[in-house]
Design a protein around this motif. Structure first.
Motif, PDB file in Angstrom:
ATOM      1  N   ARG A  34       0.830  -1.294   0.007  1.00 53.65           N
ATOM      2  CA  ARG A  34      -0.081  -0.127  -0.128  1.00 53.65           C
ATOM      3  C   ARG A  34       0.665   1.072  -0.046  1.00 53.65           C
ATOM      4  NH1 ARG A  34      -3.691  -1.601   5.022  1.00 53.65           N
ATOM      5  NH2 ARG A  34      -1.305  -1.968   5.520  1.00 53.65           N
ATOM      6  N   ASN A  35       0.680   2.129  -0.967  1.00 54.16           N
ATOM      7  CA  ASN A  35       0.967   3.438  -0.900  1.00 54.16           C
ATOM      8  C   ASN A  35       2.692   3.497  -1.229  1.00 54.16           C
ATOM      9  OD1 ASN A  35      -1.295   4.886  -0.739  1.00 54.16           O
ATOM     10  ND2 ASN A  35      -0.900   4.420   1.452  1.00 54.16           N
ATOM     11  N   GLY A  36       3.128   2.275  -1.527  1.00 52.99           N
ATOM     12  CA  GLY A  36       4.780   1.881  -1.717  1.00 52.99           C
ATOM     13  C   GLY A  36       5.568   2.077  -0.311  1.00 52.99           C
ATOM     14  N   LYS A  37       4.732   2.017   0.678  1.00 55.62           N
ATOM     15  CA  LYS A  37       5.457   2.008   1.880  1.00 55.62           C
ATOM     16  C   LYS A  37       5.264   0.672   2.973  1.00 55.62           C
ATOM     17  CE  LYS A  37       5.483   6.856   2.027  1.00 55.62           C
ATOM     18  NZ  LYS A  37       5.143   7.984   2.927  1.00 55.62           N
ATOM     19  N   VAL A  38       6.012   0.038   3.565  1.00 52.53           N
ATOM     20  CA  VAL A  38       5.968  -0.959   4.339  1.00 52.53           C
ATOM     21  C   VAL A  38       5.373  -0.387   5.578  1.00 52.53           C
ATOM     22  CG1 VAL A  38       6.855  -3.097   5.493  1.00 52.53           C
ATOM     23  CG2 VAL A  38       7.692  -2.492   3.138  1.00 52.53           C
ATOM     24  N   LEU A  39       4.041  -0.630   6.000  1.00 54.25           N
ATOM     25  CA  LEU A  39       3.475  -0.187   7.059  1.00 54.25           C
ATOM     26  C   LEU A  39       3.088  -1.358   8.224  1.00 54.25           C
ATOM     27  CD1 LEU A  39       1.232   2.700   5.340  1.00 54.25           C
ATOM     28  CD2 LEU A  39       3.388   2.875   6.541  1.00 54.25           C
ATOM     29  N   CYS A  40       2.939  -2.356   7.176  1.00 51.65           N
ATOM     30  CA  CYS A  40       2.364  -3.521   8.311  1.00 51.65           C
ATOM     31  C   CYS A  40       2.964  -4.773   7.980  1.00 51.65           C
ATOM     32  CB  CYS A  40       0.873  -3.600   8.136  1.00 51.65           C
ATOM     33  SG  CYS A  40       0.185  -4.109   6.760  1.00 51.65           S
ATOM     34  N   ALA A  41       2.675  -5.851   8.632  1.00 54.40           N
ATOM     35  CA  ALA A  41       3.170  -7.142   8.399  1.00 54.40           C
ATOM     36  C   ALA A  41       2.722  -7.782   6.829  1.00 54.40           C
ATOM     37  CB  ALA A  41       2.739  -8.365   9.409  1.00 54.40           C
ATOM     38  N   ALA A  42       1.632  -7.478   6.502  1.00 56.19           N
ATOM     39  CA  ALA A  42       1.364  -7.823   5.192  1.00 56.19           C
ATOM     40  C   ALA A  42       2.078  -7.018   3.976  1.00 56.19           C
ATOM     41  CB  ALA A  42      -0.192  -7.457   4.813  1.00 56.19           C
ATOM     42  N   ASP A  43       2.496  -5.810   4.512  1.00 54.29           N
ATOM     43  CA  ASP A  43       3.173  -5.063   3.286  1.00 54.29           C
ATOM     44  C   ASP A  43       4.728  -5.619   3.388  1.00 54.29           C
ATOM     45  OD1 ASP A  43       1.296  -3.458   2.908  1.00 54.29           O
ATOM     46  OD2 ASP A  43       1.957  -1.802   4.263  1.00 54.29           O
ATOM     47  N   PHE A  44       5.392  -6.001   4.685  1.00 52.42           N
ATOM     48  CA  PHE A  44       6.578  -6.592   4.779  1.00 52.42           C
ATOM     49  C   PHE A  44       6.615  -7.775   4.067  1.00 52.42           C
ATOM     50  CE2 PHE A  44       9.824  -9.002   6.814  1.00 52.42           C
ATOM     51  CZ  PHE A  44      10.998  -8.288   6.456  1.00 52.42           C
ATOM     52  N   ASN A  45       5.483  -8.846   4.228  1.00 54.91           N
ATOM     53  CA  ASN A  45       5.469  -9.808   3.286  1.00 54.91           C
ATOM     54  C   ASN A  45       5.432  -9.743   1.911  1.00 54.91           C
ATOM     55  OD1 ASN A  45       5.450 -11.644   5.987  1.00 54.91           O
ATOM     56  ND2 ASN A  45       3.408 -11.678   5.821  1.00 54.91           N
ATOM     57  N   ALA A  46       4.678  -8.720   1.543  1.00 53.10           N
ATOM     58  CA  ALA A  46       4.884  -8.410   0.131  1.00 53.10           C
ATOM     59  C   ALA A  46       6.279  -7.780  -0.270  1.00 53.10           C
ATOM     60  CB  ALA A  46       3.728  -7.318  -0.206  1.00 53.10           C
ATOM     61  N   ALA A  47       6.946  -7.351   0.511  1.00 42.39           N
ATOM     62  CA  ALA A  47       8.134  -6.577   0.227  1.00 42.39           C
ATOM     63  C   ALA A  47       9.283  -7.814   0.102  1.00 42.39           C
ATOM     64  CB  ALA A  47       8.691  -5.736   1.344  1.00 42.39           C
ATOM     65  N   VAL A  48       9.116  -8.855   0.915  1.00 41.80           N
ATOM     66  CA  VAL A  48      10.024  -9.932   0.751  1.00 41.80           C
ATOM     67  C   VAL A  48       9.781 -10.787  -0.308  1.00 41.80           C
ATOM     68  CG1 VAL A  48      10.221 -12.482   1.845  1.00 41.80           C
ATOM     69  CG2 VAL A  48       9.988 -10.515   3.330  1.00 41.80           C
ATOM     70  N   GLU A  49       8.197 -10.825  -0.877  1.00 45.08           N
ATOM     71  CA  GLU A  49       8.261 -11.529  -2.154  1.00 45.08           C
ATOM     72  C   GLU A  49       8.778 -10.676  -3.359  1.00 45.08           C
ATOM     73  OE1 GLU A  49       7.232 -14.700  -2.479  1.00 45.08           O
ATOM     74  OE2 GLU A  49       6.441 -14.752  -0.490  1.00 45.08           O
TER      75      GLU A  49
END
Length: 100
Positions: A34-49
């Motif tokens: 979301r919004n190109g920023k890692v703000l939560c665990a789901a964002d972090f998981n997407a960043a890992v992918e």
């Protein structure tokens, strides 16, 4: 993702079908953040992918991640290092969770 866009005109990149497929996967995962920023665990998981796909794309281009002779060698190595940092953090979090 900006680097992959810049590589679109690169001959070596165009010839490496596997690298392009991994880059496409990275783009799919990047859109989930979301919004190109890692703000939560789901964002972090997407960043890992994203980072996993980016590293695979870069390894398909050069297995040693050296990119010798490539015009974008420094940028490619920098992206590979940044991805490694995210993946290392993910690994540490998983290890800590297993101990708990």
């Amino acid at each position: 993702m900006e680097l992959f866009a810049a590589l679109a005109e690169d001959e070596a990149w165009q010839r490496c079908e596997l690298a392009n497929k991994y880059a496409q996967m990275a783009a799919v995962y990047a859109r989930r953040i979301r919004n190109g920023k890692v703000l939560c665990a789901a964002d972090f998981n997407a960043a890992v992918e994203v980072c996993t796909s980016v590293r695979r794309a870069l390894r398909a281009l050069d297995a040693d991640l050296q990119f010798a002779g490539h015009a974008q060698a420094e940028a490619l190595q920098s992206v590979a290092q940044e991805c490694y940092k995210v993946l290392a953090a993910h690994h540490q979090l998983l290890a800590a969770a297993k101990k708990a």
